[in-house]
Design a protein around this motif. Sequence first.
Motif, short mmCIF file in Angstrom:
data_model
loop_
_atom_site.label_atom_id
_atom_site.label_comp_id
_atom_site.label_asym_id
_atom_site.label_seq_id
_atom_site.Cartn_x
_atom_site.Cartn_y
_atom_site.Cartn_z
N MET B 1 53.60 -13.40 12.06
CA MET B 1 52.42 -12.55 11.97
C MET B 1 52.21 -12.10 10.52
O MET B 1 53.15 -11.69 9.86
N SER B 2 51.00 -12.17 10.05
CA SER B 2 50.74 -11.77 8.67
C SER B 2 50.91 -10.25 8.54
O SER B 2 50.70 -9.52 9.51
N PRO B 3 51.32 -9.80 7.36
CA PRO B 3 51.54 -8.35 7.21
C PRO B 3 50.27 -7.53 7.47
O PRO B 3 50.34 -6.43 8.02
N ARG B 4 49.13 -8.11 7.09
CA ARG B 4 47.91 -7.34 7.29
C ARG B 4 47.59 -7.16 8.77
O ARG B 4 47.27 -6.06 9.21
N LEU B 5 47.77 -8.24 9.53
CA LEU B 5 47.50 -8.18 10.96
C LEU B 5 48.44 -7.17 11.61
O LEU B 5 48.04 -6.37 12.46
N ARG B 6 49.70 -7.20 11.16
CA ARG B 6 50.67 -6.28 11.73
C ARG B 6 50.28 -4.84 11.41
O ARG B 6 50.41 -3.94 12.23
N ALA B 7 49.77 -4.65 10.19
CA ALA B 7 49.36 -3.31 9.79
C ALA B 7 48.21 -2.81 10.65
O ALA B 7 48.18 -1.65 11.07
N ILE B 8 47.29 -3.72 10.95
CA ILE B 8 46.15 -3.33 11.78
C ILE B 8 46.63 -2.93 13.17
O ILE B 8 46.24 -1.90 13.71
N LEU B 9 47.54 -3.75 13.73
CA LEU B 9 48.08 -3.44 15.06
C LEU B 9 48.80 -2.10 15.03
O LEU B 9 48.65 -1.29 15.94
N LEU B 10 49.53 -1.88 13.95
CA LEU B 10 50.26 -0.61 13.82
C LEU B 10 49.29 0.56 13.83
O LEU B 10 49.51 1.58 14.49
N ARG B 11 48.20 0.38 13.09
CA ARG B 11 47.20 1.45 13.05
C ARG B 11 46.61 1.69 14.45
O ARG B 11 46.37 2.83 14.84
N LEU B 12 46.39 0.62 15.18
CA LEU B 12 45.85 0.76 16.53
C LEU B 12 46.82 1.53 17.41
O LEU B 12 46.43 2.41 18.18
N VAL B 13 48.10 1.19 17.28
CA VAL B 13 49.12 1.87 18.07
C VAL B 13 49.14 3.35 17.72
O VAL B 13 49.27 4.22 18.58
N GLN B 14 48.97 3.63 16.41
CA GLN B 14 48.97 5.02 15.98
C GLN B 14 47.80 5.80 16.57
O GLN B 14 47.84 7.03 16.67
N ALA B 15 46.75 5.09 16.97
CA ALA B 15 45.57 5.77 17.52
C ALA B 15 45.80 6.22 18.96
O ALA B 15 45.09 7.09 19.44
N MET B 314 33.13 9.64 22.11
CA MET B 314 33.05 9.98 20.69
C MET B 314 34.39 9.81 20.01
O MET B 314 34.48 9.29 18.90
N ALA B 315 35.45 10.26 20.70
CA ALA B 315 36.78 10.16 20.10
C ALA B 315 37.14 8.71 19.83
O ALA B 315 37.63 8.37 18.75
N LEU B 316 36.87 7.84 20.81
CA LEU B 316 37.17 6.42 20.63
C LEU B 316 36.36 5.86 19.46
O LEU B 316 36.86 5.09 18.64
N LEU B 317 35.12 6.30 19.37
CA LEU B 317 34.25 5.84 18.29
C LEU B 317 34.81 6.26 16.93
O LEU B 317 34.85 5.48 15.97
N PHE B 318 35.27 7.51 16.86
CA PHE B 318 35.81 8.02 15.60
C PHE B 318 37.08 7.27 15.20
O PHE B 318 37.29 6.95 14.04
N VAL B 319 37.92 7.03 16.20
CA VAL B 319 39.16 6.31 15.91
C VAL B 319 38.84 4.92 15.35
O VAL B 319 39.39 4.49 14.34
N THR B 320 37.90 4.24 15.98
CA THR B 320 37.50 2.92 15.51
C THR B 320 36.93 3.01 14.09
O THR B 320 37.26 2.22 13.22
N LEU B 321 36.07 4.01 13.90
CA LEU B 321 35.43 4.18 12.60
C LEU B 321 36.47 4.40 11.51
O LEU B 321 36.42 3.77 10.44
N ASN B 322 37.44 5.27 11.79
CA ASN B 322 38.47 5.54 10.80
C ASN B 322 39.26 4.29 10.48
O ASN B 322 39.62 4.04 9.34
N LEU B 323 39.53 3.52 11.51
CA LEU B 323 40.27 2.28 11.31
C LEU B 323 39.47 1.34 10.40
O LEU B 323 40.01 0.77 9.45
N VAL B 324 38.19 1.23 10.69
CA VAL B 324 37.33 0.35 9.87
C VAL B 324 37.33 0.83 8.42
O VAL B 324 37.45 0.04 7.48
N ILE B 325 37.24 2.15 8.23
CA ILE B 325 37.20 2.68 6.86
C ILE B 325 38.51 2.40 6.14
O ILE B 325 38.54 1.97 4.99
N ASP B 326 39.61 2.62 6.85
CA ASP B 326 40.92 2.35 6.25
C ASP B 326 41.05 0.90 5.84
O ASP B 326 41.56 0.58 4.77
N LEU B 327 40.56 0.02 6.72
CA LEU B 327 40.65 -1.41 6.40
C LEU B 327 39.76 -1.74 5.21
O LEU B 327 40.15 -2.52 4.34
N THR B 328 38.58 -1.12 5.15
CA THR B 328 37.69 -1.36 4.02
C THR B 328 38.37 -0.93 2.72
O THR B 328 38.30 -1.62 1.71
#
Lengths: 543, 341
Positions: B1-15, B314-328
């Motif tokens: 697994m690429s480190p970036r993909l793992r990081a994204i999964l980690l962020r999802l788990v953190q949510a 709304m909470a789910l939306l915010f979590v997604t949004l924050n994830l997108v911003i972090d990735l950006t």
Amino acid sequence: MLSIKDLNVSFNTRRGRVDAVCGVSLEVAKGQILGIVGESGSGKSVTSYALMRILDRGGIIRQGEIIYSGIDLRNASEQQMTEIRGREISMIFQNPRAALNPIRKVGHQLEDVLRQHAQATRYTAKEKAIEALEAVKIRDAAERYDAYPFELSGGMCQRVVIAIALACNPRLLIADEPTTGLDITTQKAVMDLVLELIRDREMSAILITHDLGLATEYCDQISVMKNGEVVEKGTPQKIFSSPEHPYTQKLVKATPSKGSSIRDLLPDGGNLPLAPRQISEFPLLAVQDLKKTYKGKSGPIDAVNGVSFKIFEGQTVGLVGESGCGKSTTSSMLVRLLDSSSGRILFNGDDLTEISAKAFAKDPRRTDIQMVFQDATDSLNPRFTARQSIADPLKQLVKLRGSALNSRIEELADLVGLPIHLLDRFPHQLSGGQKARVGIAKAISVNPKFLILDEPTAALDVSIQAIVLNLLADLRAKLGMSFLFVSHDLQVVRLLSDYVIVMRDGEIVEQGPTEIVMGQPSSDYTRTLLSTVPKPPSGLTAA
Amino acid sequence: MSPRLRAILLRLVQAIPVVIGVVVISFVLTRALPGDPAVYFAGAAADEESIAQIRTSMGLDKPLPIQFLQYVADLLQGDFGQSVYSGQPVAEDLANRLPASLELTLTALILSCAIAIPIGVLAAKNPGSFVDQLCRILVTAGVSLPTFFTGILLIYVFYYLLGLAPSPLGRLDFLYIEPDNVTGFYLIDALIAGDWETWFASLKQLILPAITLALFTLAPIARMTRAAMLSALSSDFIRTARAAGLSDHKVTYGYAFRNALLPIITTLGMVFSFSLGANVLVEKVFAWPGIGSYAVEALVVSDYAAVQGFVLAMALLFVTLNLVIDLTYSVIDPRIGFDTK
């Protein structure tokens, strides 16, 4: 090749017009290296920005003529200037890490320049960029191509900046304080590299620096600037051995060199003999096998690894080393701002490591150990006046109040030579030297027995440095304090210290009386450090 | 697994803990609301007995922990409960109304970015110039004029006086038929259906509320762009780039703007999440069937299921949004390493 005549530059600020450069005339011949020496605010950088036409907003060339190879740079179109910058004249800057775009690969930054000046096409750019990196002796240039500036050391960043500047084979290089902010051994390597490249490519150069020693070592001609004017021009030999202008004389004197004593730095120094001091046989501080280990990404990092030394009452010990050698960690542990991992710090026979750094603030011995910090500007609370800053430790530690507090503050101001009327000013209203005095007054306010000075003069101009060093020398004689003087500048350490400790990679490489360590160093590292200090032309000493 | 993909999964788990927290808090808070939904649901003429009956049927007579477990069990099956107020399943209501809000907010944001960012950049390039003054006026106006005021003003001018805009009643004039639901965004759905008339009609409905919201979100974006560009343009590496002879265009956009993007993206994220919740006023003024007005109406009548559904969405939306911003962030700035965590 380049001639500047009667240049006047001023800035329009909110408080009206400020003249930064007044009537400067300079010439650089082909193959020549011109040094412009001056202290901060002398207009030396502004002169070079003006000739590149990259003055900050509000900066205007009011008068004068800048001719480069027959081209009038003052009246050239912006288009022409874009072609000249980087292609004909280029610059390297101080603080190389900030001088590179932090979010762009260094290779791409090089390519930008190469392609801008049509030195490479899209297909050859990468190859040429790697060549340019190799030219400045970066190892594994192909790998470094993909690096971001934050992944490189300061010296490496400066090499990249040089590579960018020289990528298009310009004929004139302007180096604006190229070594400020770098370690001494790196400074030497960078300067030697620049010199070699200039000689190889038969370029001309302008070296802008505050360090007279550096200028005399590397330049063919020197212009000394003060308050926007050139006060003296000449060969390094002449400037160093027989300076004519009083300001140049002051500058030459203030530059610490091999044989000078601390009083020699002052313009009228010889008249005031140093008060005698007593160094007792009794060790005030004994450090035994002190260690500090940090948890790192790849295993523990030994920032300080088993350091032992002693400081006697009244003695000044110099602690020398390059950045990352552990000298700051050591001083933080001694001043009890940081807990050690192991080892003992015996102060007057008591082990201080038994008290945690947090609890030490309430310990009665807090007043005995004080510190003067590196950056006088950043270490003062910007919302406190000088009086409040000095009062702070007195209120916290000695519980002084009211008129007793005020008379003590005024006594301290007098002691450090700070005029009483400046006490109610805020840090931004004080000069660098005055801020340094406030920092010292603050530290000695509670009558410490032991004072740690962490690069107290690093941010100061040489003439101010001379005054502050003398102030410190007088204070220790008057108050009988012991100093630990932490610095990267060997000459400054030599002036003030009785005993010198040289550190490298968290360990002590060498320690001994100043004359022996500086005179006949036993370790190779100390010899390297000593050899990197810029020296005036051979056979010359300060007048 | 690429480190970036793992990081994204980690962020999802953190949510996940965040979402659990939101479920608990939204449940507790709605129970703490004053008012008894059973009373409301039973109607004004109901007697004690029928109210009690309704309470039992809604499960409100059980102790709170049991209710909570029941609620979580339903949630896991995708059941958000039944809205008392609309009589529809909450999930269905949300699916209908969320796209309306998103369409409005996104259009408004695109509009305000298209205006605010160029103005901010130009203002920073020429401080004190005409553009800079314009920027200042826009920012001040955007901050000081409340959305319900600009909304009503726009309706007054463009609908009442000039007659250019259609009546401010919802997403589509009643003459038109809603496009087949694919994304829920009328503009996109109409495009997919190839129905240009409906597309144009829904654009006409959208334009006034979008401008109203855009005027409001313009201010922080323009101000941040200007400030970030000013500080980027005065940094050392810009001087190096200029001294190396790079063109003005390259220096401004290639070097300064990319560095200024980080704070701009941060502001954008904040503005987006903020306006999703705060566009209730705009939705009310334009009778926009969005999620904001839905939540307010549900809140007024203690419609537990609807309010919980709204908060959760709304909470789910915010979590997604924050994830997108972090990735950006990590795309723009290589210094922000994901792998260090």
